[in-house]
Design an enzyme around this catalytic site. Structure first.
Site, mmCIF file in Angstrom:
data_model
loop_
_atom_site.group_PDB
_atom_site.id
_atom_site.type_symbol
_atom_site.label_atom_id
_atom_site.label_comp_id
_atom_site.label_asym_id
_atom_site.label_seq_id
_atom_site.Cartn_x
_atom_site.Cartn_y
_atom_site.Cartn_z
ATOM 1 C CE1 TYR A 30 -9.842 4.221 2.505
ATOM 2 C CE2 TYR A 30 -9.168 6.092 1.175
ATOM 3 C CZ TYR A 30 -10.060 5.085 1.453
ATOM 4 O OH TYR A 30 -11.183 4.942 0.677
ATOM 5 C CG ASP B 243 -17.813 1.042 2.135
ATOM 6 O OD1 ASP B 243 -18.449 0.589 3.088
ATOM 7 O OD2 ASP B 243 -17.081 2.041 2.215
ATOM 8 C CG HIS C 168 -12.899 2.129 -0.200
ATOM 9 N ND1 HIS C 168 -12.996 3.244 0.570
ATOM 10 C CD2 HIS C 168 -14.056 1.448 -0.013
ATOM 11 C CE1 HIS C 168 -14.167 3.257 1.205
ATOM 12 N NE2 HIS C 168 -14.817 2.170 0.866
ATOM 13 C CB CYS D 150 -16.522 11.032 -2.996
ATOM 14 S SG CYS D 150 -15.791 9.473 -3.040
#
Ligand code: ADP
Ligand code: SF4
Length: 678
Positions: free
Chosen positions: A170, A265, A173, A31
């Site tokens: 993906y 993470d 997460h 991010c």
């Protein structure tokens, strides 16, 4: 200097499906707090990573459809052709330096509240949103999963048009494809639920269809969280995490593996060491012939080379190390390892996204400023005059200011009152888990020693007369701040009655003067960052009985922004610290404090022999004020001396002051704005 032959292995090319990475330095998606709203800003930041030698540079999470909307957090988008044009800014910049550009296609499922788009939130089986919100995520039916697959494929095709070389499916997460995998989320009874094979069906289909659509020229990567670090409640590396890798082993062109969720993470250095993910991800390479990338805040090239040599990873994944030093690979390549600006693991970079603001970095003041201020992390404009620059104070602000002004070629004098450079870092890094913070000091001292035009004077407490004698053209006060002892902080504006009768200590008393608490210790946190929590941890470990009081609902509440709060509170509870939340300090007596409920004002008493006040700070600006009063030319104050803040603010302020010496900057609009204009 020549590259250490030990590191040669890091510069071997790695074939990833139809494309080849020029080396093993892989910037994993991370991010930026910039997202689709700041396309020039983010493209310039990623481009510099490619210039700095990263072989693969990825985007942050990139939504495939308006039903995946994470507003107000900044995410990027590949919803339409305008997005293609914006993403092309990044791929063009990355390609300029021979790196591969990757895009992390994303659907959040029950992690997407869709506040911006107002689309119905989706989830595998119907559930509450991950974030508390008065709307839930509806269960996807068969047509929804067909749509999801189509969105993925359409976004992959747009990614190809935008010039990407690598595209993700993906499943990390706890986002939507992972929610299908997870027995905690997936309660379906159709072919997408039940057995692990069924729960992995969507992921398999997404991989197959993405490959079918773009796999001729683009690499298709999977990002998978192989362990959720919650035992049987989640996916584990020795259970279903491993089975999924076995099941899909040869399907993707690349395995990007990590632990989940985001807090785990990207654990800060306070709660994890370099390489902390290896025990969970190391098995993956034994199950696939495809290249594997993993992360673990790796900053040591010896360690990176060791990972490849041992067969633990093929590509060294990095988010934070690539933020702290965009030129890390180039420095390894050119044998300049000692110049690597190592990440300190403070997670200030995470706070940008969490606060809905662009990324900043404690170690790298140019992060996020590449486009709007034109700051390059390695290159700086040569000095604008022959001026002599005096920097007073050798904390993070003064060190960075002296270093950057020295790099510009100015004659710099750095004066520090104490016998060591480092300022607050020398104190704060002694707190539990914060030892890596010394890297902020040490990297700067190392660079200063390379600069013949910077003179450093220790043990030199300057007063106004000393400053006048030095006859500098620019006088920069970086003299820091002191903790207040009157109780004034965020919740308390007028000070606290009775403090004169109490045994009060501030962090300065403890960390500078070595004062120790006695008896029942009450720590009052009206600062809300790391200090009070870290002191509580230290005192509890030393055997004190500690009560931690705060007007906030949580201990060290701002550390929610650095993804640390949960771990801090857990550690304090485990250490036996009593946490009293939602109470402000109303008054103190000799052996008690009175604590008021922030909702009702009702007070309770708490026994207290030592009251540690962690509230707010006052700038140490006496020298600055005296110099201002005497009309000292070229005078300015920076860092905590101007306004107390975090180390990230001090470093940025020091860097900015150096950049702006003799520069013409419009004080009312000091940078370019990245925005849509009419
Ligand atoms: P910042 O975070 O803004 O860099 P710090 O408190 O870490 O602030 O550092 C300020 C430094 O300035 C300290 O090391 C302190 O010893 C030094 N200092 C304060 N006043 C003077 C002075 N008058 N002359 C020289 N050094 C000073
Ligand atoms: Fe590392 Fe801190 Fe910079 Fe993030 S902000 S990259 S954790 S030094």
């Amino acid at each position: 200097m020549a590259r250490d032959s030990n590191h040669d292995i890091l510069f071997e090319p790695v074939k990833i499906g139809p494309v080849t990475a020029k080396n093993r330095f892989y910037q994993v998606p991370h991010c930026t707090g910039m997202g689709y709203g700041l396309p020039n800003t983010v493209a310039a930041m990623r481009r510099i990573k490619a210039e700095g030698g990263w072989g693969v540079v990825n985007t942050e999470y990139c939504s495939i459809h308006p039903s995946a909307d994470d507003a107000p957090y900044a995410f990027c988008t590949l919803w339409d052709e305008d997005d293609v044009a914006c993403q092309a800014l990044m791929t063009e910049g990355v390609h300029e330096f021979g790196a591969l550009a990757g895009v992390e296609l994303w659907h959040g499922g029950s992690h997407s509240p869709n506040r911006l788009t107002r689309m119905t939130p989706l989830s595998v089986s119907g559930e509450s949103l991950h974030l508390t919100a008065p709307i839930q995520a509806r269960a996807m039916d068969k047509s929804d999963s067909r749509d999801l697959r189509r969105w993925q494929v359409d976004a992959a095709k747009r990614a190809k048009r935008a010039g990407f070389d690598l595209v993700y499916v993906y499943a990390g997460h706890a986002y939507l494809p992972f929610q299908f995998l997870s027995h905690r989320h997936n309660q379906r009874s159709d072919e997408y639920g039940g057995s692990l094979e069924n729960r992995a069906r969507l992921l398999r289909e997404m991989l197959e269809e993405t490959k079918e659509a773009v796999g001729d020229t683009m690499a298709v990567a999977i990002r998978l969280a192989v362990d959720e670090l919650m035992g049987d409640h989640g996916i584990t590396a020795d259970g279903e995490g491993r089975e999924v890798v076995e099941m899909l082993a040869e399907l993707p062109d690349l395995w990007d593996v990590n632990v989940s969720d985001v807090d785990q993470d990207s654990k800060s250095a306070r709660f994890s060491d370099e390489g902390f993910q290896e025990p969970y991800t190391a098995f993956v390479k034994s199950l696939t012939s495809k290249p594997v990338v993993g992360v673990g805040r790796y900053t040591s090239p010896d360690r990176m080379a060791g990972l490849v040599r041992r067969g633990a990873l093929d590509l060294i994944g990095a988010a934070r190390p690539s933020i702290a030093d965009q030129f890390l690979p180039r420095k390894v390549e050119e044998g300049r390892v000692q110049e690597i600006r190592e990440c300190i693991g403070c997670n200030i970079c995470r706070s940008g996204n969490n606060e809905g603001a662009p990324i900043r970095c404690t170690q790298n003041p140019t992060m996020g400023e590449e486009w709007r201020r034109g700051w390059h992390p390695e290159v700086i404009t040569a000095r604008g005059s022959d001026a002599h620059v005096l920097v007073i104070g050798g904390g993070p602000a003064g060190l960075e200011c002296a270093r950057a002004a020295g790099q510009r070629g100015y004659r710099v004098t750095l004066a520090e009152a104490s016998t060591a450079l480092g300022g607050r870092i020398n104190r704060e890094a002694t707190l539990p888990g914060l030892a890596t913070w010394t890297r902020v000091r040490d990297w700067r001292i190392g660079r200063l020693h390379d600069l013949a035009n910077v003179e450093i004077y220790l043990d030199s407490l300057l007063g106004p007369d000393d400053v006048a004698e030095l006859e500098a053209d620019h006088v920069i006060c970086a003299t820091g701040a002191n903790w207040r002892r009157d109780g004034v902080g965020t919740a308390t504006h007028f000070g606290v009655a009775g403090l004169g009768d109490a045994h009060v200590l501030t962090p300065d008393d403890i960390l500078i003067d070595g004062a120790e608490p006695t008896g029942q210790v009450v720590i009052y946190d009206d600062d809300h960052y790391f200090m009070a929590g870290a002191l509580a941890e230290r005192f509890a470990a030393a055997g004190h009985t500690v009560t931690y009081v705060t007007p906030a609902a949580l201990a060290s509440s701002w550390t929610e922004m650095t993804n640390e709060q949960h771990f801090i509170q857990a550690r304090l509870i485990e250490a036996g610290v009593a946490i009293v939340a939602n109470r402000s300090l109303a008054a103190a007596t000799g052996d008690h404090v009175r604590l008021g409920c922030i909702f009702t004002g009702r007070e309770i008493e708490q026994a207290c022999d030592t009251l540690v006040l962690v509230t707010s700070r006052r700038s140490r600006d006496t020298l600055y004020q005296a110099l201002a009063a005497s009309g000292t030319k070229g005078l300015q104050r920076i860092g905590d001396c101007e306004v107390p803040g975090a180390i990230v603010h001090a470093v940025h302020a020091g860097h900015r002051a150096a950049r702006e010496l003799d520069a013409v900057i419009d004080p009312d609009m000091p940078f370019r704005r990245d925005r849509v204009t009419a």
